[in-house]
Enzyme design. Structure first.
Site, PDB file in Angstrom:
ATOM      1  N   SER A  67      43.857  41.187  45.600  1.00 20.75           N
ATOM      2  CA  SER A  67      44.743  41.720  46.643  1.00 20.75           C
ATOM      3  C   SER A  67      44.025  42.111  47.930  1.00 20.75           C
ATOM      4  CB  SER A  67      45.530  42.917  46.108  1.00 20.75           C
ATOM      5  OG  SER A  67      46.516  42.488  45.193  1.00 20.75           O
ATOM      6  N   LYS A  70      45.041  40.083  50.845  1.00 23.34           N
ATOM      7  CA  LYS A  70      46.291  40.342  51.561  1.00 23.34           C
ATOM      8  C   LYS A  70      46.048  40.829  52.987  1.00 23.34           C
ATOM      9  CE  LYS A  70      48.590  41.409  47.178  1.00 23.34           C
ATOM     10  NZ  LYS A  70      49.129  42.465  46.289  1.00 23.34           N
ATOM     11  N   TYR A 194      50.270  31.688  46.671  1.00 20.38           N
ATOM     12  CA  TYR A 194      49.892  33.095  46.517  1.00 20.38           C
ATOM     13  C   TYR A 194      48.775  33.259  45.478  1.00 20.38           C
ATOM     14  CZ  TYR A 194      50.347  38.014  45.098  1.00 20.38           C
ATOM     15  OH  TYR A 194      50.099  39.323  44.758  1.00 20.38           O
ATOM     16  N   TYR A 244      48.221  51.007  46.830  1.00 25.44           N
ATOM     17  CA  TYR A 244      49.457  51.106  46.033  1.00 25.44           C
ATOM     18  C   TYR A 244      49.863  52.571  45.883  1.00 25.44           C
ATOM     19  CZ  TYR A 244      47.518  46.514  45.097  1.00 25.44           C
ATOM     20  OH  TYR A 244      46.952  45.283  45.244  1.00 25.44           O
ATOM     21  N   VAL A 262      42.577  43.994  42.183  1.00 30.12           N
ATOM     22  CA  VAL A 262      42.325  44.205  40.757  1.00 30.12           C
ATOM     23  C   VAL A 262      41.063  43.479  40.272  1.00 30.12           C
ATOM     24  CG1 VAL A 262      44.730  44.689  40.186  1.00 30.12           C
ATOM     25  CG2 VAL A 262      43.871  42.336  40.036  1.00 30.12           C
TER      26      VAL A 262
END
Length: 309
Positions: A67, A70, A194, A244, A262
């Protein structure tokens, strides 16, 4: 005898002491290639705004960005469609797990922010517009390589395959958003892109170098890939949403914008001062690197770096 630079001393000290607690967290178990990564690894790299670089531990070992990618994806999507992106994805913290579907149901298929999985899928769907997945991923890789000034950054196909095979919940998010008209492509197409996006491998040093584009061109360091205004806005999202439902805890402990993955990596920006990357595969209960978070807390304290100073 040549004196050791104070920054190198700090990084060496953190690396030597950070793993003294036997609890190193748990590797991501749902992606086969990540579950088997040695949890005893730790690396950290710092690229200062004056061009100097420092690193310690396993900072040259490639790991799965997951992530963290992103950050680059949202920069690419904003470069393609501008602020119209925000009609499809919000800019607020979710307060829920990164793969939660609860808010999507309540908010008619519009994700809270581009860093939770649903929001990142929309971001990927956005930069995919007008391109094949191969072309879109090529554009993303060029962006990351240009940011790092390093052509030796690649997608790990084995990790991407593993993600696709275990992506049922992400497919559910994609289909739910498609049902609300918030996905332009077939979910299979967007999800394939993705999963490959998340499988970009980088070392800490490569990631720290890539993150320099968010320093706003300080002292001419790194290529200017986004405007200062856009860099500030991406940093704001990293501060409020980058970890998050642990974003508030990271802001409290570290006080700097960061984005976790992660795979155990975290990209952190000390605005105007440094781009920092830290990696340790074991995760805490939020899905963020346990030792990486502790290391960033120690580094920020040692350097007195905080956006709240």
């Amino acid at each position: 005898m040549e004196a050791v630079n104070p920054m190198q001393e700090v990084l060496d000290h953190i690396t030597a002491t950070i793993g003294q607690n036997p609890d190193r967290g748990t590797t991501a178990q749902y992606i086969p290639d990540l579950a088997n990564v040695d949890p005893n690894q730790f690396g950290i790299a710092v690229c200062l705004a004056d061009g100097r670089e420092f690193h310690a531990g396993d900072a040259l070992t490639p790991f799965s960005s997951q992530s963290v990618s992103k950050v680059f994806a949202v920069a690419l999507a904003l470069g393609k469609v501008g602020d119209s992106l925000w009609s499809r994805v919000g800019r607020e913290p979710s307060g829920l797990a990164f793969d939660s579907i609860m808010l999507l149901e309540r908010e008619n298929g519009r994700p809270r922010n581009p860093f939770i999985n649903a929001g990142a899928i929309v971001t990927t769907d956005t930069y995919l517009q007008g391109s094949t997945p191969k072309e879109a991923l090529g554009g993303l890789l060029r962006f990351v390589r240009d940011a790092a000034e390093d052509g030796d950054i690649h997608i790990n196909d084995a990790v991407a395959r593993g993600e696709m095979e275990t992506a049922d919940r992400n497919f559910a998010l994609a289909h739910y958003m498609k049902s609300h008209g918030n996905l332009s492509h077939d979910p299979q197409l967007t999800m394939g892109t993705y999963c490959h996006q998340c499988a970009i491998d980088m070392s800490c040093l490569q990631l720290a170098r890539a993150g320099r584009f968010l320093l706003g061109g300080v002292n001419g360091l790194g290529p200017r890939l986004v405007s200062k205004t856009r860099a500030r806005r991406i940093l704001a999202l990293m501060m409020t949403c980058g970890h998050y439902d642990g974003s508030g805890d990271f802001a409290f402990r570290v006080g700097l914008p960061g984005k976790s993955g992660v795979g155990g990596g975290i990209l952190v920006i000390a605005p105007g001062k440094a781009s920092i990357a830290v990696w340790s595969p074991g995760l805490n209960s939020y899905g963020n690197s346990k030792l990486g978070t502790e290391a960033m807390e120690a580094l920020a304290k040692a350097q007195d770096w905080s956006v709240f100073n």
